[in-house]
Design an enzyme around this catalytic site. Sequence first.
Site, PDB file in Angstrom:
ATOM      1  N   HIS A 104       0.839  -1.207   0.000  1.00  0.00           N
ATOM      2  CA  HIS A 104       0.000   0.000   0.000  1.00  0.00           C
ATOM      3  C   HIS A 104       0.862   1.240   0.000  1.00  0.00           C
ATOM      4  O   HIS A 104       1.983   1.237   0.512  1.00  0.00           O
ATOM      5  CB  HIS A 104      -0.945   0.030   1.198  1.00  0.00           C
ATOM      6  N   HIS A 106       0.862   5.334   1.084  1.00  0.00           N
ATOM      7  CA  HIS A 106       0.212   6.339   1.912  1.00  0.00           C
ATOM      8  C   HIS A 106       0.199   7.683   1.186  1.00  0.00           C
ATOM      9  O   HIS A 106       1.217   8.080   0.610  1.00  0.00           O
ATOM     10  CB  HIS A 106       0.990   6.551   3.213  1.00  0.00           C
TER      11      HIS A 106
HETATM   12  P1  DGP Z   1       1.940   0.316   7.251  1.00  0.00           P
HETATM   13  O1  DGP Z   1       2.507   0.473   8.619  1.00  0.00           O
HETATM   14  O2  DGP Z   1       2.643   1.069   6.195  1.00  0.00           O
HETATM   15  O3  DGP Z   1       1.777  -1.158   6.950  1.00  0.00           O
HETATM   16  O4  DGP Z   1       0.517   1.003   7.293  1.00  0.00           O
HETATM   17  C1  DGP Z   1      -0.666   0.371   7.596  1.00  0.00           C
HETATM   18  C2  DGP Z   1      -1.673   1.462   7.707  1.00  0.00           C
HETATM   19  O5  DGP Z   1      -2.943   0.883   7.610  1.00  0.00           O
HETATM   20  C3  DGP Z   1      -1.613   2.221   9.031  1.00  0.00           C
HETATM   21  O6  DGP Z   1      -1.461   3.610   8.754  1.00  0.00           O
HETATM   22  C4  DGP Z   1      -2.937   1.934   9.688  1.00  0.00           C
HETATM   23  C5  DGP Z   1      -3.803   1.446   8.563  1.00  0.00           C
HETATM   24  N1  DGP Z   1      -4.724   0.406   8.911  1.00  0.00           N
HETATM   25  C6  DGP Z   1      -4.484  -0.686   9.678  1.00  0.00           C
HETATM   26  N2  DGP Z   1      -5.587  -1.463   9.751  1.00  0.00           N
HETATM   27  C7  DGP Z   1      -6.532  -0.845   9.002  1.00  0.00           C
HETATM   28  C8  DGP Z   1      -7.883  -1.170   8.687  1.00  0.00           C
HETATM   29  O7  DGP Z   1      -8.450  -2.177   9.094  1.00  0.00           O
HETATM   30  N3  DGP Z   1      -8.554  -0.288   7.882  1.00  0.00           N
HETATM   31  C9  DGP Z   1      -7.973   0.853   7.400  1.00  0.00           C
HETATM   32  N4  DGP Z   1      -8.709   1.637   6.642  1.00  0.00           N
HETATM   33  N5  DGP Z   1      -6.697   1.176   7.676  1.00  0.00           N
HETATM   34  C10 DGP Z   1      -5.982   0.340   8.462  1.00  0.00           C
END
Ligand code: DGP
Length: 147
Positions: A104, A106
Amino acid sequence: MNMIYDPDNIFAKILRGEMPAVKVYEDAATLAFMDVMPQSPGHTLVIPKAPATNIYDLPVEAAAAVMRTVHRLAPAVQAAMRADGIMVCQYNGAAAGQSVFHYHMHIVPRYVGQSLGNHGSGMAPAETLKAYADKISAALAAAGHAD
Ligand code: DGP
């Protein structure tokens, strides 16, 4: 060596509709939705629909599709959130800060004089995320990208 892709990671469940997400954009190859633990208001994530753990196993076509969506969304997020700047980043591996193991990117609005919130902490209410998503969708539509 890269880890094996887990098809039950949270973003795979969002892609399959098994978990909710506040979506802002979708096309054949990508999905964008609001980060539930935003580091600043309007923090948006872009994921490929193809299964990939991180940049090491991400097919180049999926990488291009994600960047195409980021390229569309970043100006819309900037306009919708009236951001002074937009940070685009992604993490590969736990040591780099990755916590969800579906690739993903950001998109994080930044503001002069405001430091960034902590990465992956503090859940935002769904109605707040929905309000931001509506603004971003409107900015996308204004730019002619409402698909
Ligand atoms: P990373 O640390 O780069 O793997 O970022 C994961 C991101 O995903 C973090 O900013 C929080 C977000 N995140 C974690 N769980 C969920 C979820 O269930 N739904 C959404 N929308 N975001 C999530």
